[in-house]
Design an enzyme around this catalytic site. Structure first.
Site, PDB file in Angstrom:
ATOM      1  N   LYS A 190      22.343  -0.110  52.002  1.00 29.63           N
ATOM      2  CA  LYS A 190      23.120  -0.682  50.880  1.00 29.63           C
ATOM      3  C   LYS A 190      22.940  -2.185  51.000  1.00 29.63           C
ATOM      4  O   LYS A 190      23.365  -2.807  51.964  1.00 29.63           O
ATOM      5  CB  LYS A 190      24.558  -0.250  51.070  1.00 29.63           C
ATOM      6  N   GLU A 264      28.226  -5.961  63.432  1.00 29.41           N
ATOM      7  CA  GLU A 264      27.763  -7.319  63.734  1.00 29.41           C
ATOM      8  C   GLU A 264      28.575  -8.242  62.840  1.00 29.41           C
ATOM      9  O   GLU A 264      28.309  -8.341  61.651  1.00 29.41           O
ATOM     10  CB  GLU A 264      26.268  -7.369  63.379  1.00 29.41           C
ATOM     11  N   CYS A 299      25.921 -16.202  61.364  1.00 30.29           N
ATOM     12  CA  CYS A 299      27.041 -15.773  62.207  1.00 30.29           C
ATOM     13  C   CYS A 299      27.009 -16.455  63.571  1.00 30.29           C
ATOM     14  O   CYS A 299      28.018 -16.589  64.223  1.00 30.29           O
ATOM     15  CB  CYS A 299      27.045 -14.259  62.352  1.00 30.29           C
ATOM     16  N   GLU A 401      35.863 -19.052  60.549  1.00 22.04           N
ATOM     17  CA  GLU A 401      34.438 -19.074  60.207  1.00 22.04           C
ATOM     18  C   GLU A 401      34.265 -19.609  58.789  1.00 22.04           C
ATOM     19  O   GLU A 401      34.788 -19.049  57.835  1.00 22.04           O
ATOM     20  CB  GLU A 401      33.849 -17.660  60.301  1.00 22.04           C
TER      21      GLU A 401
END
Ligand code: NAI
Ligand code: MG
Length: 499
Positions: A190, A264, A299, A401
């Protein structure tokens, strides 16, 4: 298998149009069953470049059914045969590096020279690496009793659901599907709604050699397409890269089915620069680590840089000068170092964090580089890189973040304090330390709470090195042989009684 060998299409606009309104199910392009599509917009110009097919539950059903059917035959192939086909995928992808680089630059806004072309070659490399590992799917023999042969077998899980983000879509897809396929699974991917084109093209290229149904790809939205994929009873494993919030939703759904997941997730990776560090190398490392060329959309971005007070000011000056020298501009222009943010939503998120940072008492925001002047980029989602100084590790910009070109340089006095602050984070993905003292380096390598620690360097993901975080950064590992064995197979114990 698709007929007629595909030729690279170097005009990304033409290719984007060609890939419009297509899902790839059982080796064939099909529109979504509902007929729905959604626009794909170039973040550099604001123009619509394609209409992606909008898959929902019915399309998920078709893709998973195709995968389940194909998986049985795929698993019966000798492991090395599967590996050969996966390596062949890598060789074909290599012929399309330029094409895929251009296409991903168009849809994501990542600069071609510094990011997009590099990503396309990493994509090919990951398939070539895993393609060689077929015969490593070994079990063990276990000494049990002399009249019994006791062994373990590594078997495929079945159908793997892979949900990927937009920041490095091709590379992150590769780290999921290459090991899954070699291990004998079939996959339904996806793609991220912001960047469905290059990954679709990559899957089309691979479907020239893979049996139909082994690798399927859907574009669509999270809850409507990703949700049903995770929840589907025939999906036996989910591998996900994205936000912590969505990761938790995926994990909860998977828990209901008791299936394994790899997650992740985010990061707020620390970089510790000791007083004795090689300043030039540390500054260069900060630029790579912070992924300024990817607008910080990583990330692992080194978004908390702890610098010893003795070199703090010199470090900041050099870092600013280096980022100033980077050119922001058209992602498809060879001279561009820094492109755009992916979407309006992310653009606004980044801007709001810059504001939060600026309003933090004591903070100083150093805006770097220069906005592009080109008229055709007027609507582009460009953000000048920002270096914050004068803030603490407790401030919001140092804790949350941002996923943009924003880093915090935080002064420290003593090493113990730097380690404490580095570990004082919800996340634990990556960390680096810069020092000439081996004892300090090794001590930090042991004590930093992260899945990946580097000393005096800041390499990006490598196919053969296990990668993945601790704490809120995720579960499980990607890349490496170990990731294939542990996350894409199940271990069966067999005892043969010969008495
Ligand atoms: P997201 O985590 O929502 O999206 C990632 C993928 O998950 C996309 O394919 C999306 O369609 C899918 N998804 C969303 N909701 C889902 C659901 N309910 N069920 C199944 N799949 C679902 O991330 P998003 O919204 O693109 O970005 C938000 C923030 O996430 C970013 O600002 C950044 O902080 C972080 N992020 C981290 C990434 C990483 O590499 N770890 C990559 C992308 C975003
Ligand atoms: Mg989201």
């Amino acid at each position: 298998m698709l007929q007629n060998r595909l030729q690279p299409v170097l005009d990304p606009y033409a290719l984007a149009r060609e890939l419009s309104n297509k899902l790839l199910i059982e080796g064939a392009f099909v529109p979504a069953k509902s007929g729905k599509t959604f626009p794909i917009v170039s973040p550099a110009t604001g123009e619509k470049v394609a209409e992606a097919a909008e898959a929902e539950a019915a399309d998920v059903e078709a893709a998973v059914a195709a995968a389940a059917k194909a998986q049985r035959g795929w698993a019966k192939l000798a492991a090395r045969e599967r590996g050969k086909l996966v390596a062949e995928c890598g060789r074909l992808l290599n012929e399309h590096v330029e094409e895929l680089g251009r296409l991903v630059a168009l849809e994501t806004g990542k600069a071609l020279r510094t990011e997009s072309r590099v990503e396309a070659s990493v994509l090919a490399d990951v398939f070539i690496f895993y393609g060689g590992l077929g015969s490593e799917l070994k079990g063990e023999t276990v000494p049990f009793r002399p009249d019994m042969l006791t062994m373990t077998l590594r078997e495929p899980i079945g159908v793997v659901g892979a949900i990927i983000p937009w920041n490095v879509p091709m590379m992150l897809m590769a780290l999921k599907i290459a090991p899954a396929l070699v291990a004998g699974n079939a996959v339904v991917v996806k793609s991220a709604e912001e960047a469905p084109l290059a990954v679709l093209r990559a899957c089309q290229i691979m479907n020239q050699v893979l049996p139909a149904g082994v690798l399927n790809i859907l574009s669509g939205f999270g809850p409507e397409c990703g949700g049903p994929l995770v929840a589907h009873p025939k999906v036996g494993k989910v591998t996900f890269t994205g936000s912590v919030e969505t990761g938790k939703i995926v994990y909860k759904t998977a828990a209901e089915k008791l299936i394994p997941v790899t997650l992740e997730l985010g990061g707020k990776s620390p970089m510790i620069v000791m007083g004795d560090a090689d300043l030039e190398k540390a500054v260069a490392g900060a630029i790579v680590g912070m992924r300024f060329t990817r607008q910080g959309q990583s990330c692992t971005a080194a978004s908390r840089i702890f610098v010893h007070e003795s070199i703090h000011d010199a470090f900041v000056d050099k870092l600013k000068a280096k980022v100033d020298a980077m050119k922001m501009g058209d992602p498809l222009d060879e001279t561009t170092d820094i492109g755009t943010i992916i979407s309006k939503q992310q653009f606004e998120k980044v801007q709001s964090y810059i504001k939060i940072g600026e309003e933090t008492p004591g903070a100083k925001a150093l805006r770097c580089s220069a906005m592009p002047k080109d008229k055709k980029l007027e609507k582009g989602l460009f953000v000048q890189p920002v270096i914050f100084t004068g803030i603490s590790n407790d401030s919001r910009v140092a804790r949350e973040e941002i996923f943009g070109p924003v880093t915090c340089v935080i002064k420290f006095k003593d090493y113990e304090d730097a380690i404490r602050q580095a570990n004082d984070s919800e996340y634990g993905l990556a960390a680096t330390i810069w020092t000439k003292d081996l004892k300090t380096a090794l001590d930090a390598a042991h004590r930093l709470e992260a899945g990946f620690v580097q000393v005096n360097q800041n390499l990006v993901v490598q196919a053969n090195l296990s990668y993945g975080g601790v704490k809120s950064s995720g579960l499980g590992k990607e890349a490496s042989l170990e990731a294939m064995l542990e996350h894409f197979t199940t271990k069966k114990t067999v005892i043969v009684n010969m008495a």
